[in-house]
Design an enzyme around this catalytic site. Structure first.
Site, mmCIF file in Angstrom:
data_model
loop_
_atom_site.group_PDB
_atom_site.id
_atom_site.type_symbol
_atom_site.label_atom_id
_atom_site.label_comp_id
_atom_site.label_asym_id
_atom_site.label_seq_id
_atom_site.Cartn_x
_atom_site.Cartn_y
_atom_site.Cartn_z
ATOM 1 C CG ASP A 147 -1.800 1.238 1.290
ATOM 2 O OD1 ASP A 147 -2.952 1.201 0.835
ATOM 3 O OD2 ASP A 147 -1.309 2.267 1.817
ATOM 4 C CB THR A 179 -3.858 1.826 -2.005
ATOM 5 O OG1 THR A 179 -3.430 3.189 -2.043
ATOM 6 C CG2 THR A 179 -3.857 1.259 -3.414
ATOM 7 C CG ASP A 180 -3.606 -2.844 1.108
ATOM 8 O OD1 ASP A 180 -3.318 -3.152 -0.061
ATOM 9 O OD2 ASP A 180 -2.831 -3.007 2.061
ATOM 10 C CB VAL A 181 -9.491 0.220 2.450
ATOM 11 C CG1 VAL A 181 -10.999 0.390 2.583
ATOM 12 C CG2 VAL A 181 -8.880 -0.151 3.803
ATOM 13 N N GLY A 184 -9.890 -3.715 -1.989
ATOM 14 C CA GLY A 184 -10.815 -4.707 -1.464
ATOM 15 C C GLY A 184 -12.246 -4.421 -1.877
#
Length: 397
Positions: A147, A179-181, A184
């Protein structure tokens, strides 16, 4: 209570945040999510403490708070996919699954016979979602992606932080792995779209989700400003590139946010501030004029906002329908009457901790709302039940 995804079986081979965030979203909506973890270690984030989840005697467990943020409503089974026996078991589970989510390096599962082509041949209805840093194609495909790295490469840090002329200037990451969230969430949307296609055609497909793709797409108006306007956006602290005033302002006892989105709201703010003349000043009468004369207007506003407390400003401005608010710490967030009224904190029973707090899903459906069935699982706690439910057999020693 019926849920939107009743009967959907999701095999989760992902770990850390982007993949688990996608599968938790599906689990909240009713899917049966089985999380495959490494025996003895589990998801990497189980060890990402402190802080640690505490047992009922107040002692630290082996599970970090980080793990708890993205793994509720799931069942855990410990399988060593590096062994032929583990690979065979995962293939059997995949044969019963509707969805598989993984975030191994590109090609990493092929040696185990757990790649899309292998599992699609076994189960043509399977929706197979791969999450990587850079995607399945392109020169960066083999690279690992994280991220923080992607926030830099994808442009987010170029528009986040204080401006170059200010003290403390320089690139700044967002305070969570955003960015990860976002990846997802895009994965969950893509999975639902692929399931809709499968329902019509009977065919599953491969979803290729890349953190870099998501980050670039999520720059939204900043990307459009560059592509259409031709000017490279810069860091502006809390100011907005296209709207003025739309940032933080000092008050007599702290700070507040003004989020004025149109000229009517600005005129009402000026009235409350005791400077109605600002709204008729040609330099400030329209948003375009305020953007052009930002350097003149913002100091004037700051001189006015320090004359009252945050609470006084919010009370006065809300009565005139001027968007504003405080800058809350997390303890203040969860004490906020609106947050309390919306039930954003949920507490779920846990076999070791007794209870685990978490944050409710923001998805509100009138007929099939999210259901909170279980806290994040202890490593491997559901192996017997998963084998019985999915394969019709008891757990093996």
């Amino acid at each position: 209570m019926a849920t939107a995804l009743d009967g959907l079986k999701v095999l989760d081979l992902s770990r850390v945040l982007a993949g688990p965030w996608a599968t938790q979203t599906l689990a909240d909506l009713g899917a049966d999510v089985v999380k495959v973890e490494r025996p003895g270690a589990g998801d990497d984030t189980r060890a990402w403490g402190p802080p640690w989840l505490k047992d009922e005697q107040g002692r630290n467990t082996s599970d970090a708070a980080y793990f708890c943020c993205a793994n509720r409503n799931k069942r855990s089974i410990a399988i060593d996919i590096a062994t032929p026996e583990g690979q065979a078991l995962v293939r059997r589970l995949a044969g019963q699954a509707d969805v598989l989510v993984e975030n191994f390096k590109v090609g990493g599962l092929k040696a185990y016979g757990l790649d899309f082509d292998s599992l699609h041949a076994l189960n043509p209805r399977l929706v197979y979602c791969s999450i990587t840093g850079f995607g399945q194609t392109g020169p960066y495909a083999p690279r690992a992606g994280y991220d923080f790295l992607i926030q830099g490469m994808g442009g987010l840090m170029s528009v986040t932080g204080r401006g170059d002329a200010e003290e403390g200037a320089g690139p700044q990451k967002v305070g969570v792995a955003l960015t990860d969230v976002m990846t997802g969430l895009h994965a969950a949307v893509g999975i639902l779209a692929a399931l809709r296609h499968r329902d019509r055609t009977g065919e599953g497909q491969h979803l290729d989700l890349a953190l870099l793709d998501v980050q670039v797409a999520a720059l939204a108006n900043q990307t459009a400003n560059w592509l259409i306007g031709g000017t490279v956006p810069k860091r502006m602290g809390n100011a907005h590139p296209n709207i003025v005033p739309y940032q933080d302002f000092p008050t007599a006892d702290g700070d507040m946010i003004l989020a004025i989105g149109n000229d009517g709201q600005f005129a009402r703010f000026c009235e409350v501030a005791g400077h109605a003349e600002w709204a008729s000043d040609a330099r400030f009468a329209t948003n375009a004029a305020r953007v052009a004369h930002r350097a003149v207007l913002i100091p004037l506003l700051r001189q006015a906002t320090v004359m009252r407390t945050t609470r006084e400003w919010i009370a006065a401005l809300e009565s005139k329908a001027v968007p504003c608010g405080p800058v809350n710490r997390l303890d203040e967030v969860f004490a906020d009457p609106q947050v309390v009224a919306r039930g954003l904190r949920v507490d779920l029973p846990h076999p070791v901790a007794g209870s685990v707090p978490g944050v409710a899903s923001p998805i509100r459906l009138s007929a099939t709302p999210p259901v909170y069935r279980s806290a994040p699982p202890v490593l491997g706690q559901d192996g017997a039940a998963v084998l019985a439910d999915w394969l019709g057999e008891p757990a093996r020693d």
